[in-house]
Scaffold this motif. Structure first.
Motif, short mmCIF file in Angstrom:
data_model
loop_
_atom_site.label_atom_id
_atom_site.label_comp_id
_atom_site.label_asym_id
_atom_site.label_seq_id
_atom_site.Cartn_x
_atom_site.Cartn_y
_atom_site.Cartn_z
N ARG A 112 60.58 25.56 8.50
CA ARG A 112 61.48 25.31 9.61
C ARG A 112 61.63 26.57 10.48
O ARG A 112 61.66 26.52 11.70
N ARG A 113 61.71 27.70 9.82
CA ARG A 113 61.86 28.95 10.58
C ARG A 113 60.60 29.27 11.38
O ARG A 113 60.68 29.73 12.51
N LEU A 114 59.43 29.01 10.80
CA LEU A 114 58.17 29.23 11.51
C LEU A 114 58.13 28.40 12.78
O LEU A 114 57.71 28.89 13.85
N ALA A 115 58.57 27.15 12.68
CA ALA A 115 58.58 26.29 13.86
C ALA A 115 59.58 26.79 14.89
O ALA A 115 59.30 26.82 16.09
N ARG A 139 60.65 17.47 15.36
CA ARG A 139 60.77 16.02 15.51
C ARG A 139 59.54 15.41 16.19
O ARG A 139 59.35 14.19 16.16
N GLU A 140 58.71 16.26 16.80
CA GLU A 140 57.51 15.77 17.45
C GLU A 140 56.32 15.71 16.51
O GLU A 140 55.24 15.26 16.88
N LEU A 141 56.51 16.19 15.27
CA LEU A 141 55.40 16.24 14.32
C LEU A 141 55.44 15.05 13.37
O LEU A 141 56.50 14.49 13.09
N THR A 142 54.27 14.70 12.87
CA THR A 142 54.15 13.70 11.80
C THR A 142 53.67 14.42 10.56
O THR A 142 52.56 14.97 10.53
N GLY A 143 54.53 14.46 9.54
CA GLY A 143 54.19 15.20 8.34
C GLY A 143 53.08 14.55 7.55
O GLY A 143 52.97 13.32 7.48
N LEU A 174 56.74 14.11 4.74
CA LEU A 174 57.23 15.49 4.60
C LEU A 174 56.36 16.44 5.42
O LEU A 174 55.13 16.41 5.32
N ILE A 175 57.01 17.28 6.22
CA ILE A 175 56.28 18.23 7.07
C ILE A 175 55.93 19.47 6.25
O ILE A 175 56.81 20.15 5.72
N LEU A 176 54.66 19.77 6.15
CA LEU A 176 54.17 20.92 5.40
C LEU A 176 53.89 22.08 6.35
O LEU A 176 53.84 21.92 7.57
N ARG A 177 53.68 23.24 5.77
CA ARG A 177 53.37 24.41 6.59
C ARG A 177 52.06 24.20 7.35
O ARG A 177 51.93 24.62 8.51
N ALA A 178 51.11 23.53 6.71
CA ALA A 178 49.83 23.28 7.37
C ALA A 178 50.02 22.43 8.63
O ALA A 178 49.30 22.61 9.62
N ASP A 179 50.99 21.51 8.60
CA ASP A 179 51.25 20.68 9.78
C ASP A 179 51.76 21.53 10.94
O ASP A 179 51.35 21.34 12.09
N VAL A 180 52.67 22.46 10.64
CA VAL A 180 53.21 23.33 11.69
C VAL A 180 52.13 24.24 12.24
O VAL A 180 51.99 24.42 13.46
N GLU A 181 51.34 24.84 11.35
CA GLU A 181 50.28 25.75 11.80
C GLU A 181 49.25 25.03 12.65
O GLU A 181 48.76 25.56 13.64
N TYR A 182 48.92 23.79 12.26
CA TYR A 182 47.95 23.01 13.04
C TYR A 182 48.51 22.73 14.44
O TYR A 182 47.80 22.85 15.45
N ALA A 183 49.80 22.36 14.49
CA ALA A 183 50.42 22.07 15.79
C ALA A 183 50.46 23.32 16.66
O ALA A 183 50.25 23.25 17.88
N LEU A 184 50.72 24.47 16.07
CA LEU A 184 50.76 25.70 16.85
C LEU A 184 49.37 26.06 17.38
O LEU A 184 49.23 26.51 18.52
#
Length: 442
Positions: free
Chosen positions: A159-162, A170-174, A180-190
Motif C-alpha cells: 500500500r505504501r509503495l502505491a 482501486r484501479e488495480l485487479t489483484g 488480493l493485490i500483490l506487490r507484483a501487481d503494483v510494480e507491473y502497474a507502475l
C-alpha cells in the motif's frame, strides 16, 4: 439525544510519541462499530490499525494521509447513542496491539459538525444543539460505489509503495486469491504507467528526480528516524570497544547437518548461534546488562531477551526473542522465523521490537566478513557474525581448507573490562569450533 465523543490517538507505549497517518479506513458519515479499525498509522516501530472504542456515526476526522499526529491529538469524532448507532456509548476498553484504549467520557457534549473550511489539515468544528434523532435507524450514507470500501492488499508495504508513486489501488485487479493485490501487481502497474508516459509525452524528468550534480533530501522519520536517533545516542553515551577472533566453524556446520538429517523441524544456523550466545551470557552475565546513567548503576538482567538485526524494506529493525535462555534450538528456529516474517510484512508490534538485553547481528548474510557493530542502546553488548567461507586453516597440525567465520564483540566498557569481553568471545569461538562444549551447560 446523541452525544459526540472525541477519539484521540492513543498512547502507543514504548516511548512512542507520534504516528503518521497512512490511510483512513472510514469517511465522515460512516457508521462504525466498537473496535472497528478507523485509520492505519505508521509509528517508528510498526504499522498499526487503530480501532475506535465507540460505536456511532463519524462526524469529523482530523489529519490528512501522510501527515504526522502526536499522541493525544484528535483522530475522529463519533456521534454515539441509542438513536445514532443502535449501541452503547461506552468505550470498549479493549487492547490495541498492546496499547490500551480509553473509556468514553462520562459527560455529554454538544454535537460538532465540521464546516468545509479547514485549517492545518483539521476540520473547523462549530457547536450546535444536538438534534433529536428519528425513531428509526438514521439514513445511511450514499450507496457505496464499486470503488468504495477497503482494498484487499497483501501487506502495508504494498500500500505504501502505491501511495508513494501516486497509484490508486482501486484501479488495480489483484492477481492473488480473491483479488488480493500483490506487490507484483503494483510494480507491473507502475512499469506500465511509466512506459505509457514515455510514449505519450517524452517530457523532461519529473521535478522530484534529482538532476546531475544536484541533491536529494530524505526526511529522517519513521523507522529510519528511530534508528538514526538510537545509533546517535549509542555513540554519544556508550564508551564502546570491539574485539574479534576468527573461528573454525566446520564442526558446527557438520553438527547442524546431522541434526537436520535426523528428521523433525530444521534447525537454523542463527538458532545455534543464539544458543551459544545464551550459554556464554550465563558464564559472563556482565554483558547481559545495561547502565542506569541517572542512578550511576549497572543493571544486570536475570533473563536473556535476545535481539537480532533484520533488514527490511522499511529499514533496519531488531526484533526480540523473549526468554531466549529458556528455549531450545527448535523453539529458537521457530521464533526467529515468525519474527522475521513479521518484520518483512511490517506487522511487528512495539513489544516485539523493544526490551532486548543482548543483540546478535548476523551481517554475514550480506556477504561481508567482519564489522564493528554499534551497540543497540541501551544494551551493553552486541555479537557480530560474518560469512562462513572456506579458508586455509591449520587443523590438527596440518594445513587444510576449513569453514572459517569472523566473530566480533562490541561491548560497553563501563560494564566490564577487556578480560571479561575476551573471555566471552573466546567461549563463543570454542563452542563454534567444538559444539560438544555446549553439552557442559545444557
Amino acid at each position: 439525544m446523541a452525544q459526540v465523543l472525541e477519539f484521540k490517538l492513543p498512547d502507543l507505549g514504548e516511548g512512542l510519541t507520534e504516528a503518521e497517518i497512512v490511510r483512513w479506513l472510514v469517511n465522515v458519515g460512516d457508521v462504525v462499530a466498537v473496535d472497528q479499525p478507523v485509520v492505519e498509522v505508521e509509528t517508528a516501530k510498526a504499522m498499526v490499525d487503530v480501532p475506535c472504542p465507540y460505536a456511532g456515526v463519524v462526524t469529523a476526522r482530523f489529519g490528512e494521509e501522510g501527515s504526522e499526529l502526536p499522541v493525544g491529538a484528535p483522530l475522529i469524532t463519533v456521534a454515539v447513542g441509542a438513536d445514532a448507532s443502535g449501541g452503547s456509548s461506552e468505550g470498549s476498553g479493549n487492547v490495541l496491539v498492546g496499547y490500551g484504549t480509553s473509556e468514553a467520557p462520562a459527560r455529554r457534549r454538544r454535537v460538532r459538525q465540521a464546516q468545509p473550511a479547514a485549517r492545518n489539515g483539521r476540520a473547523e468544528p462549530r457547536e450546535v444543539p444536538a438534534a433529536p434523532a428519528a425513531p428509526e435507524t438514521p439514513a445511511a450514507p450514499e450507496p457505496a460505489r464499486p470503488s468504495d470500501g477497503p482494498v484487499p492488499v497483501i501487506s502495508p508495504l504494498v500500500r505504501r509503495l502505491a501511495r508513494e508513486n501516486g497509484l490508486d489501488l482501486r484501479e488495480l485487479t489483484g492477481s492473488g486469491p480473491d483479488g488480493l493485490i500483490l506487490r507484483a501487481d503494483v510494480e507491473y502497474a507502475l512499469r506500465a504507467a511509466a512506459a505509457q508516459h514515455r510514449t505519450a509525452a517524452p517530457a523532461p524528468a519529473p521535478v522530484a528526480r534529482p538532476v546531475v550534480g544536484g541533491e536529494t533530501r530524505t526526511p529522517l522519520k519513521g523507522v529510519r528516524g528511530a534508528v538514526a536517533d538510537k545509533l546517535s545516542r549509542s555513540r554519544s553515551e556508550i564508551p564502546d570497544a570491539t574485539c574479534w577472533v576468527d573461528a573454525d566453524a566446520t564442526e558446527l556446520m557438520r553438527a547442524r547437518t546431522a541434526m537436520n538429517a535426523a528428521g523433525g523441524p530444521k534447525i537454523s544456523l542463527l538458532a545455534l548461534l543464539a544458543r551459544i550466545c545464551t550459554a556464554a551470557l550465563a558464564r559472563f552475565p556482565e554483558l547481559n546488562s545495561t547502565v542506569d546513567q541517572e542512578a550511576r548503576e549497572v543493571v544486570r538482567f536475570g533473563h536473556v531477551h535476545l535481539g537480532f538485526a533484520a533488514q527490511t524494506e522499511r529499514g533496519l529493525v531488531v526484533p526480540v526473542v523473549r526468554d531466549a535462555h529458556a528455549r531450545d534450538a527448535e523453539s529458537l528456529t521457530a521464533e526467529f522465523a515468525r519474527l522475521t516474517e513479521s518484520a518483512r510484512t511490517g506487522t511487528l508490534t512495539p513489544a516485539e521490537l523493544t526490551g532486548g538485553t543482548f543483540t546478535l547481528n548476523n551481517y554475514g548474510v550480506f556477504g561481508v566478513d567482519g564489522s564493528t557493530p554499534i551497540i543497540n542502546h541501551p544494551e551493553a553488548a552486541m555479537l557480530g557474525v560474518g560469512r562462513i567461507i572456506p579458508k586455509p586453516w591449520v587443523h590438527e597440525g596440518e594445513l587444510a581448507v576449513r569453514q572459517v567465520v569472523q566473530l566480533s564483540l562490541t561491548f560497553d566498557h563501563r560494564v566490564c573490562d577487556g578480560g571479561t569481553a575476551g573471555g566471552f568471545l573466546r567461549y563463543v569461538a570454542d563452542c563454534v569450533e567444538q559444539p560438544a562444549v555446549l553439552l557442559r551447560t545444557l
